[in-house]
Design a protein around this motif. Sequence first.
Motif, PDB file in Angstrom:
ATOM      1  N   ILE A 153       0.951  -0.904   0.000  1.00  0.00           N
ATOM      2  CA  ILE A 153      -0.121  -0.196   0.022  1.00  0.00           C
ATOM      3  C   ILE A 153       0.660   1.062   0.352  1.00  0.00           C
ATOM      4  O   ILE A 153       0.746   2.213  -0.825  1.00  0.00           O
ATOM      5  N   ALA A 154       1.790   1.104   1.028  1.00  0.00           N
ATOM      6  CA  ALA A 154       2.747   2.467   1.106  1.00  0.00           C
ATOM      7  C   ALA A 154       3.453   2.798  -0.190  1.00  0.00           C
ATOM      8  O   ALA A 154       3.950   4.050  -0.629  1.00  0.00           O
ATOM      9  N   TRP A 155       4.164   1.781  -0.665  1.00  0.00           N
ATOM     10  CA  TRP A 155       5.311   1.971  -1.689  1.00  0.00           C
ATOM     11  C   TRP A 155       4.977   1.294  -3.139  1.00  0.00           C
ATOM     12  O   TRP A 155       5.292   1.929  -3.763  1.00  0.00           O
ATOM     13  N   GLU A 201       1.856   1.215  -3.778  1.00  0.00           N
ATOM     14  CA  GLU A 201       0.739   2.331  -4.189  1.00  0.00           C
ATOM     15  C   GLU A 201      -0.459   1.494  -4.655  1.00  0.00           C
ATOM     16  O   GLU A 201      -1.187   1.867  -5.426  1.00  0.00           O
ATOM     17  N   LEU A 202      -0.812   0.311  -4.191  1.00  0.00           N
ATOM     18  CA  LEU A 202      -1.964  -0.363  -4.596  1.00  0.00           C
ATOM     19  C   LEU A 202      -3.019   0.106  -3.700  1.00  0.00           C
ATOM     20  O   LEU A 202      -2.782   0.637  -2.411  1.00  0.00           O
ATOM     21  N   SER A 203      -4.280   0.117  -4.058  1.00  0.00           N
ATOM     22  CA  SER A 203      -5.423   0.358  -3.203  1.00  0.00           C
ATOM     23  C   SER A 203      -5.536  -0.771  -2.288  1.00  0.00           C
ATOM     24  O   SER A 203      -5.028  -1.650  -2.382  1.00  0.00           O
ATOM     25  N   TYR A 204      -6.649  -0.368  -1.113  1.00  0.00           N
ATOM     26  CA  TYR A 204      -6.903  -1.694  -0.346  1.00  0.00           C
ATOM     27  C   TYR A 204      -7.395  -2.700  -0.989  1.00  0.00           C
ATOM     28  O   TYR A 204      -6.869  -3.777  -0.656  1.00  0.00           O
ATOM     29  N   GLU A 205      -8.309  -2.453  -1.753  1.00  0.00           N
ATOM     30  CA  GLU A 205      -8.907  -3.718  -2.713  1.00  0.00           C
ATOM     31  C   GLU A 205      -7.961  -4.346  -3.675  1.00  0.00           C
ATOM     32  O   GLU A 205      -7.807  -5.561  -3.581  1.00  0.00           O
ATOM     33  N   GLU A 206      -6.992  -3.613  -4.006  1.00  0.00           N
ATOM     34  CA  GLU A 206      -5.941  -4.367  -4.731  1.00  0.00           C
ATOM     35  C   GLU A 206      -4.908  -5.003  -4.101  1.00  0.00           C
ATOM     36  O   GLU A 206      -4.567  -6.203  -4.215  1.00  0.00           O
ATOM     37  N   ALA A 207      -4.708  -4.542  -2.919  1.00  0.00           N
ATOM     38  CA  ALA A 207      -3.650  -5.464  -1.851  1.00  0.00           C
ATOM     39  C   ALA A 207      -4.683  -6.724  -1.342  1.00  0.00           C
ATOM     40  O   ALA A 207      -3.983  -7.622  -1.267  1.00  0.00           O
ATOM     41  N   ALA A 208      -5.749  -6.306  -1.080  1.00  0.00           N
ATOM     42  CA  ALA A 208      -6.608  -7.540  -0.761  1.00  0.00           C
ATOM     43  C   ALA A 208      -6.584  -8.746  -1.919  1.00  0.00           C
ATOM     44  O   ALA A 208      -6.347  -9.767  -1.671  1.00  0.00           O
ATOM     45  N   ALA A 209      -6.690  -8.278  -2.992  1.00  0.00           N
ATOM     46  CA  ALA A 209      -6.614  -9.133  -4.319  1.00  0.00           C
ATOM     47  C   ALA A 209      -5.446  -9.683  -4.323  1.00  0.00           C
ATOM     48  O   ALA A 209      -5.162 -10.985  -4.576  1.00  0.00           O
ATOM     49  N   ALA A 210      -4.102  -9.233  -4.130  1.00  0.00           N
ATOM     50  CA  ALA A 210      -2.723  -9.675  -4.151  1.00  0.00           C
ATOM     51  C   ALA A 210      -2.874 -10.637  -3.155  1.00  0.00           C
ATOM     52  O   ALA A 210      -1.980 -11.801  -3.447  1.00  0.00           O
ATOM     53  N   LEU A 211      -3.184 -10.265  -2.017  1.00  0.00           N
ATOM     54  CA  LEU A 211      -2.789 -11.277  -0.918  1.00  0.00           C
ATOM     55  C   LEU A 211      -3.949 -12.226  -0.573  1.00  0.00           C
ATOM     56  O   LEU A 211      -3.762 -13.085   0.380  1.00  0.00           O
ATOM     57  N   ALA A 212      -4.959 -12.180  -1.321  1.00  0.00           N
ATOM     58  CA  ALA A 212      -5.964 -13.071  -1.483  1.00  0.00           C
ATOM     59  C   ALA A 212      -6.725 -12.897   0.190  1.00  0.00           C
ATOM     60  O   ALA A 212      -7.007 -14.162   0.718  1.00  0.00           O
ATOM     61  N   VAL A 213      -6.840 -11.939   0.730  1.00  0.00           N
ATOM     62  CA  VAL A 213      -7.569 -11.842   1.976  1.00  0.00           C
ATOM     63  C   VAL A 213      -8.697 -10.765   1.928  1.00  0.00           C
ATOM     64  O   VAL A 213      -8.646  -9.920   0.848  1.00  0.00           O
ATOM     65  N   SER A 265      -0.870   9.333   3.212  1.00  0.00           N
ATOM     66  CA  SER A 265      -1.712   9.649   2.130  1.00  0.00           C
ATOM     67  C   SER A 265      -0.726  10.257   1.067  1.00  0.00           C
ATOM     68  O   SER A 265      -1.107  10.397  -0.128  1.00  0.00           O
ATOM     69  N   ALA A 266       0.341  10.683   1.455  1.00  0.00           N
ATOM     70  CA  ALA A 266       1.401  11.329   0.586  1.00  0.00           C
ATOM     71  C   ALA A 266       1.921  10.157  -0.368  1.00  0.00           C
ATOM     72  O   ALA A 266       2.194  10.782  -1.742  1.00  0.00           O
ATOM     73  N   ASN A 267       1.936   8.906   0.113  1.00  0.00           N
ATOM     74  CA  ASN A 267       2.402   7.787  -0.958  1.00  0.00           C
ATOM     75  C   ASN A 267       1.062   7.244  -1.636  1.00  0.00           C
ATOM     76  O   ASN A 267       1.020   6.445  -2.769  1.00  0.00           O
ATOM     77  N   THR A 268       0.054   7.391  -0.782  1.00  0.00           N
ATOM     78  CA  THR A 268      -1.081   6.427  -1.448  1.00  0.00           C
ATOM     79  C   THR A 268      -2.080   7.355  -1.411  1.00  0.00           C
ATOM     80  O   THR A 268      -3.059   7.730  -0.587  1.00  0.00           O
ATOM     81  N   PRO A 269      -2.245   8.081  -2.302  1.00  0.00           N
ATOM     82  CA  PRO A 269      -3.626   9.111  -2.733  1.00  0.00           C
ATOM     83  C   PRO A 269      -4.935   8.483  -2.608  1.00  0.00           C
ATOM     84  O   PRO A 269      -5.726   9.222  -2.692  1.00  0.00           O
ATOM     85  N   ARG A 270      -4.935   7.115  -3.008  1.00  0.00           N
ATOM     86  CA  ARG A 270      -6.317   6.640  -3.280  1.00  0.00           C
ATOM     87  C   ARG A 270      -6.618   6.359  -1.578  1.00  0.00           C
ATOM     88  O   ARG A 270      -8.000   5.706  -1.408  1.00  0.00           O
ATOM     89  N   GLU A 271      -5.881   6.272  -0.720  1.00  0.00           N
ATOM     90  CA  GLU A 271      -6.111   5.874   0.485  1.00  0.00           C
ATOM     91  C   GLU A 271      -7.496   6.342   1.160  1.00  0.00           C
ATOM     92  O   GLU A 271      -8.344   5.710   1.714  1.00  0.00           O
ATOM     93  N   GLU A 272      -7.311   7.817   1.292  1.00  0.00           N
ATOM     94  CA  GLU A 272      -8.162   8.463   1.968  1.00  0.00           C
ATOM     95  C   GLU A 272      -9.689   8.173   1.360  1.00  0.00           C
ATOM     96  O   GLU A 272     -10.709   8.206   2.019  1.00  0.00           O
ATOM     97  N   SER A 273      -9.961   8.198   0.177  1.00  0.00           N
ATOM     98  CA  SER A 273     -10.988   8.067  -0.332  1.00  0.00           C
ATOM     99  C   SER A 273     -11.722   6.774  -0.167  1.00  0.00           C
ATOM    100  O   SER A 273     -12.767   6.503  -0.376  1.00  0.00           O
ATOM    101  N   GLN A 274     -10.911   5.757   0.238  1.00  0.00           N
ATOM    102  CA  GLN A 274     -11.449   4.352   0.427  1.00  0.00           C
ATOM    103  C   GLN A 274     -11.951   4.170   2.037  1.00  0.00           C
ATOM    104  O   GLN A 274     -12.347   3.018   2.288  1.00  0.00           O
ATOM    105  N   ARG A 275     -11.728   5.178   2.791  1.00  0.00           N
ATOM    106  CA  ARG A 275     -12.126   4.869   4.109  1.00  0.00           C
ATOM    107  C   ARG A 275     -13.454   4.984   4.244  1.00  0.00           C
ATOM    108  O   ARG A 275     -14.113   5.761   3.509  1.00  0.00           O
TER     109      ARG A 275
END
Lengths: 306, 197
Positions: B146-148, B150-162, B187-197
Amino acid sequence: MRPAPNTAPLLPSAATVRARREELVVIVSPASARRGMGRVRRALVVAVALLALGAGAAWAAGAFSASEMDIDAGVGCFDRPSLHADVTIFHAAADPVAKCGRLWREGVVDTRRGPSSPHLVACTGDHKPVYVFPGPDGVCERLGLVPLPADYAPLGTAHARAFRALFEIGELRPGGACLPPAVAANQARAKLRAVGATVAVSVQGSGPCAHEYRAVGGRIAVVTSSAAVAEAEQRSVRIGHALSGLIEGLGNGRCVSPAEFRRQAQRRLAAVGLGAVEVRISGRGRCVGGSYGEGGDSKWVEFFAE
Amino acid sequence: MSEPSDVQLWERVRSGDPLAFGDLYERHVRAVQSYCLWQRADPRQAEDATAVTFLEVWRQRERLRLTTASAVPLLLGIATNVLRQQRRARRRHAAALERLRTATPAAGPGHEEETIARLDAARELRAASAAVRALPRREREVLILIAWAELSYEEAAAALAVPVGTVRSRLSRARARLGEARLRPLSANTPREESQR
C-alpha cells in the motif's frame, strides 16, 4: 513512514528487459517444449563450440562491448523470420549465410522442407551473435536488428587463443587486494605473449584498482574502479560465501534462534578471516530469517528475527 | 494501434500465447522487481524472485483469475508467495533462471558509474527498509503493497487473497508498531487511501 526507496539504479535496463523477455518467451513457447530435446542437443553443441573457442564465458556473460572482435559469438539459423523461431546454432563461420544454406539443404534447420534453401538474410544485434533468417531483405530491420556488416569476419585462431588466455588469467583481486591496473595489464600482456597472441592491452579509467578485463575495439582493456568500491564488493562476496550454507539452512523451515545464529555466523566469518565483521540481529522474533543486509562498506551484516 | 489492456493481454496469456506473456513481462517487470527489492533489500534475491514470479504466472496461468483492471496486484500476489517460499520456487525453475541470468547485454561504457550508483542505491534501500523488514511478515507485506507499491486496499486484498478488512487491520497494526512519531502521512504515498475509508 519514509517514501518508497528509490530502486531505479537496481532495476534492469531497457536492453536487459528486452533480452530477458526474448529468453523468457523462448522458454515458455510451445515449440521449445515440443522439440525440447532437439533444442537441448543444439544448445550443447554450441556450448561446446564456444567453450572450445575460449569465448564461451564471455558470450554467456555478455562481457564484451561492441567491437569487430566480439561479433563472433556463434551463428543461429532460424527456421522462420522471428526471434522466437526454432534455431540451430553453430560456431561462427566466414560466410554464415552459406553455412546456414547448407544446413537448410541438408534438412537440419527445417526437416519438413525438401533439399533446398530459402532466401536467407544475416543480421546482428545487441549481443553480437549472427542471426540468419529466411525472408526478404529488410527482415533484420523488421526484427529490430541490423544487417550483418559486409566486412564481417569471424575470429582468427590467434584471437581465439588470446581470449582463452584472458579468461585463464582469473582473479583480478586475490583475497580482496587492490591490484594496480598497470600490474594487471602487464599480467595480461605476459599471458598473451606466452600464447603467441598479439592483442594490445590498455588501461581504461583512472581508478586505483583493476576491476575487470574487457574486449574493447579489437584490444583488451583493464577497466579500473575505486579502491573503496573494489574492497567493499570483494568483502561482500566473501561474506556471502562464508554464510551461504547457514542461510540456506534457514530456508528449509528450520528455526534458528538469534543467539545461536550469531554464534554460528561469527564462527564461519572468523574461519575465513572476517572475524571483524559485526553480526547484527534486529527484530524481536524467535527465528532468524534468510534475508540480510550489509552496511559500513560491509563491515557489519544484519539479519532479521521474525 | 493502441496498446492492449492488461485484461486483453491476460486473456491471451491464459490461452497460452508466449508473445503476450512477453509483453506482460516487459510492461510490469520493473514494478515486480521493485516490490521484491523492498521486501528483500537484496538485489540478487529480488532478481531471482522476479524471474520466478513470471515463470510461476505462466505455469499457473490457467487457474489464475485477473480480478482487477491492472495485472500488477495479481503479479505482486504471486511475488509475495514466491518470496515466502523462495528457495523451493527457485529450485523448480533453476534451469530457466540460469538461462535468464545469461540473457543480459554487455555492460556499456558507463559501467563503473552504474556500479557505484547500484551500490549507493542498495545501501539506501537497506537503510530505508530496515524498520519495515523488522515487522511481522504479514504486516510488512500489506504496508509495502500500500505505502510503496501504491496499491489500493482492494488491490492489496486481491494480491494477498485476504478480505479488505484484513488489509486494513494489518496496516493499522503495522503503523502502530512503527510508531506514529516515525510516520509521515501515508496519504502522500497513497493518494487513493483516504477515499477508500
